[in-house]
Design an enzyme around this catalytic site. Structure first.
Site, PDB file in Angstrom:
ATOM      1  N   GLU A   5      28.398  34.978  50.224  1.00 17.80           N
ATOM      2  CA  GLU A   5      28.549  36.403  50.073  1.00 17.80           C
ATOM      3  C   GLU A   5      27.837  37.130  49.078  1.00 17.80           C
ATOM      4  O   GLU A   5      27.811  36.657  47.650  1.00 17.80           O
ATOM      5  CB  GLU A   5      30.245  36.139  49.872  1.00 17.80           C
ATOM      6  CG  GLU A   5      30.765  37.636  49.889  1.00 17.80           C
ATOM      7  CD  GLU A   5      30.156  38.415  51.100  1.00 17.80           C
ATOM      8  OE1 GLU A   5      30.681  37.805  52.026  1.00 17.80           O
ATOM      9  OE2 GLU A   5      29.547  39.313  50.945  1.00 17.80           O
TER      10      GLU A   5
ATOM     11  N   CYS B  31      30.155  36.263  38.255  1.00 21.10           N
ATOM     12  CA  CYS B  31      29.429  35.474  39.202  1.00 21.10           C
ATOM     13  C   CYS B  31      28.262  35.234  38.386  1.00 21.10           C
ATOM     14  O   CYS B  31      27.650  34.193  38.245  1.00 21.10           O
ATOM     15  CB  CYS B  31      28.977  36.213  40.287  1.00 21.10           C
ATOM     16  SG  CYS B  31      30.409  36.242  41.416  1.00 21.10           S
TER      17      CYS B  31
HETATM   18  N1  NAD Z   1      33.935  38.101  43.008  1.00 23.95           N
HETATM   19  C1  NAD Z   1      32.707  38.329  43.589  1.00 23.95           C
HETATM   20  O1  NAD Z   1      32.123  39.590  43.365  1.00 23.95           O
HETATM   21  C2  NAD Z   1      32.054  37.433  44.346  1.00 23.95           C
HETATM   22  C3  NAD Z   1      30.654  37.691  44.979  1.00 23.95           C
HETATM   23  C4  NAD Z   1      30.238  36.527  45.823  1.00 23.95           C
HETATM   24  C5  NAD Z   1      30.728  35.286  45.903  1.00 23.95           C
HETATM   25  N2  NAD Z   1      31.672  35.037  45.089  1.00 23.95           N
HETATM   26  C6  NAD Z   1      32.007  33.613  45.188  1.00 23.95           C
HETATM   27  O2  NAD Z   1      33.251  33.412  46.005  1.00 23.95           O
HETATM   28  C7  NAD Z   1      34.000  32.497  45.395  1.00 23.95           C
HETATM   29  C8  NAD Z   1      35.555  33.436  44.991  1.00 23.95           C
HETATM   30  O3  NAD Z   1      35.455  34.089  44.030  1.00 23.95           O
HETATM   31  P1  NAD Z   1      36.601  35.353  43.842  1.00 23.95           P
HETATM   32  O4  NAD Z   1      36.108  36.108  42.649  1.00 23.95           O
HETATM   33  O5  NAD Z   1      37.024  35.807  45.011  1.00 23.95           O
HETATM   34  O6  NAD Z   1      37.574  34.240  43.209  1.00 23.95           O
HETATM   35  P2  NAD Z   1      39.053  34.571  42.882  1.00 23.95           P
HETATM   36  O7  NAD Z   1      39.460  33.842  41.695  1.00 23.95           O
HETATM   37  O8  NAD Z   1      39.364  36.134  42.748  1.00 23.95           O
HETATM   38  O9  NAD Z   1      39.763  33.868  44.054  1.00 23.95           O
HETATM   39  C9  NAD Z   1      39.958  32.757  44.259  1.00 23.95           C
HETATM   40  C10 NAD Z   1      41.360  32.456  44.885  1.00 23.95           C
HETATM   41  O10 NAD Z   1      41.648  31.174  45.568  1.00 23.95           O
HETATM   42  C11 NAD Z   1      43.031  30.783  45.304  1.00 23.95           C
HETATM   43  N3  NAD Z   1      42.822  29.304  45.467  1.00 23.95           N
HETATM   44  C12 NAD Z   1      42.640  28.515  44.583  1.00 23.95           C
HETATM   45  N4  NAD Z   1      42.808  26.984  44.774  1.00 23.95           N
HETATM   46  C13 NAD Z   1      43.322  27.391  46.225  1.00 23.95           C
HETATM   47  C14 NAD Z   1      43.889  26.221  47.266  1.00 23.95           C
HETATM   48  N5  NAD Z   1      43.704  25.041  46.873  1.00 23.95           N
HETATM   49  N6  NAD Z   1      44.404  26.694  48.366  1.00 23.95           N
HETATM   50  C15 NAD Z   1      44.302  28.171  48.587  1.00 23.95           C
HETATM   51  N7  NAD Z   1      43.851  29.004  47.802  1.00 23.95           N
HETATM   52  C16 NAD Z   1      43.487  28.735  46.625  1.00 23.95           C
HETATM   53  C17 NAD Z   1      43.394  31.492  44.042  1.00 23.95           C
HETATM   54  O11 NAD Z   1      44.645  31.614  43.966  1.00 23.95           O
HETATM   55  C18 NAD Z   1      42.784  32.807  44.074  1.00 23.95           C
HETATM   56  O12 NAD Z   1      43.405  33.561  44.741  1.00 23.95           O
HETATM   57  C19 NAD Z   1      33.365  31.814  44.060  1.00 23.95           C
HETATM   58  O13 NAD Z   1      32.637  30.771  44.347  1.00 23.95           O
HETATM   59  C20 NAD Z   1      32.488  33.037  43.728  1.00 23.95           C
HETATM   60  O14 NAD Z   1      31.482  32.442  42.749  1.00 23.95           O
HETATM   61  C21 NAD Z   1      32.388  35.938  44.238  1.00 23.95           C
END
Ligand code: NAD
Length: 436
Positions: free
Chosen positions: A149, A261
């Site tokens: 993403e 990130c």
């Molecule tokens: N935030 C960004 O801008 C962005 C952009 C691109 C990629 N990413 C990538 O996407 C991924 C997620 O990032 P994010 O910022 O959304 O993270 P985040 O911490 O906001 O969300 C992660 C979610 O996963 C849930 N979770 C954890 N363990 C779980 C399980 N066993 N079952 C179900 N849910 C579970 C958590 O409760 C949380 O709500 C990361 O790898 C990040 O590097 C993030």
């Protein structure tokens, strides 16, 4: 299509909501029961422009559901997106424990033929690892794809619905076709749908973030040099940016990159390199330069008070790691707050969206202002850390009346130094000589 999204954070919630909005039936699964319960009530746990309206509309239409029940989410899914966090471990490598937990918990409920897609940013080889793990748990070959993403917090909906490109890493044409079909509504402007191996796709995400981080660290280092050479970084930036080989994007000097990130992805890519016997010289320098840049504003402030911050009242505008988000993970403001508190300063802070997240960490150790001007009352100086639109055209006369001393440390170069001198401010910015 029937879609499950596991992990309902910044990426998962946006992904699920946008796919529901393009007509799919989406179930978002999270282990955080409080989050799921808020979402069921139409409450959005994060600030992301435009998200609330889309969630409410698609939930009301019955296309978007939230649950903590794995079986409910997975049993009918044709595609399962994994969007859980992949935070840094102590050695910088990505911590995949949440991802493996999910893989283990969904294995028994996966319908035959379902495609598992990693949206989380994961090290190269993770798709292959998921394939092997699922084979062990289910006894059959499962379809696993990578689909990194590239959305930016603060513009996540727009980025998701109008991506510059979609990258998928697959091992079969059928999976590529299914994902192409899913993304078709978002690619009507003919932006590319790029199909490659899972390994190249996983690598692409890290390389994209690492290059953007490199540009930021590069311009910050050059800005620090400009300050000492009587050159103006904004003139230099303009001087180089018109060169079509260079451009302007991500070449704004500041207080260092933050967020969940860039810092973690640069370190994770470096860890991957070390693991394979490649010395990550550039990546190490990018990371170290950024750590140093995050302390530049604090050092300037301390120096201006002769090294002692005790008893000083300092206003801080901007806590989120960038505008249009409430996210303070790894935010430069946190480094500054730590530094100033350790020096004995009293901090009056303001951010349009990130106050609740900041209060959750610092509680009563900070004073939280109701608006930007209120943060300035009696302040010895102002530090600007995030370039929210609200800070760009403030009432300078009111600011001057409220502050004990008219001193601004601007980590985002929001104002013209000559204007600030005319208004009677001492103005420090990044990459140019201070004016008084
Ligand atoms: N935030 C960004 O801008 C962005 C952009 C691109 C990629 N990413 C990538 O996407 C991924 C997620 O990032 P994010 O910022 O959304 O993270 P985040 O911490 O906001 O969300 C992660 C979610 O996963 C849930 N979770 C954890 N363990 C779980 C399980 N066993 N079952 C179900 N849910 C579970 C958590 O409760 C949380 O709500 C990361 O790898 C990040 O590097 C993030």
């Amino acid at each position: 299509m029937r879609i499950a999204v596991v992990g309902t954070g910044y990426v998962g919630l946006v992904t699920g909501t946008c796919f529901a909005d393009s007509g799919n039936t989406v179930t978002c699964l999270d282990i955080d029961a409080a989050k799921v319960s808020r979402l069921k009530n139409g409450e959005i746990p994060i600030y992301e422009p435009g998200l609330e309206e889309l969630v409410v509309r698609n939930a009301a239409a019955g296309r978007l559901r939230f649950t903590t029940d794995t079986v409910e989410a997975i049993r009918d899914a044709e595609v399962v997106f994994l969007a859980v966090g992949t935070p840094p471990s102590a050695d910088g490598s990505a911590d995949l424990s949440a991802l493996w937990k999910v893989v283990d918990s969904i294995a028994a409920h996966l319908p035959p033929g379902a495609v598992i897609v990693t949206k989380s940013t994961v090290p190269v080889g993770t798709c292959a690892g998921i394939e092997a793990r699922l084979k062990k748990r289910t006894g059959r070959d499962c379809l696993v794809a990578s689909n990194p993403e590239f959305l930016k917090e603060g513009a996540a909906i727009e980025d998701f619905q109008k991506p510059d490109r979609v990258v998928v890493g697959v091992r079969s044409q059928a999976v590529a076709d299914a994902l192409r079909n899913l993304y078709a509504p978002f690619l009507r402007t003919e932006n590319p749908f790029l199909v490659m191996s899972p390994e190249s796709s996983e690598m692409t995400k890290y390389v994209a973030n690492a290059l953007l981080a490199t540009k930021i660290s590069f311009i910050n280092e050059v800005a620090n040099l400009c300050e000492r050479m009587e050159a103006d970084i904004d003139d230099v930036r303009r001087g180089i940016g018109h060169d079509s080989r260079i451009g302007f994007a991500f070449l704004f000097p500041g207080v260092g990159y933050g967020g969940s990130c860039f810092p973690k992805d640069v370190q994770a890519l470096a860890a991957m390199a070390r693991d394979k016997g490649v010395v990550p010289r550039v990546l190490t320098a990018v990371h170290e330069t950024n750590l140093a840049q995050k302390s530049v504003l604090g050092e300037k402030i301390a120096a201006s008070f002769g090294g002692s911050l005790a008893g000083r009242t300092i206003a801080i505008w901007g806590l989120a790691f960038k505008p249009r988000t409430d996210d303070i993970r790894d935010a430069p403001a946190i480094d500054l707050i730590e530094r100033l508190l350790a020096g004995g300063a009293r901090l009056q802070v303001y951010d349009p969206e990130a106050m609740a997240n900041t209060r959750a960490i610092y509680g009563d150790r900070l004073a939280y202002a109701g608006n930007p001007l209120a943060a300035l009352d009696g302040a010895d100086c102002l530090a600007i850390v995030t370039e929210w639109g609200d800070f760009r055209r403030p009432d300078f006369d009111d600011m001057a009346r409220r502050m004990k001393s008219r001193v601004i440390f601007d980590g985002r170069n929001l104002y013209a130094p000559a204007d600030m001198r005319n208004r009677g401010f001492v103005y420090h910015s990044i990459g140019k000589a201070p004016v008084a």
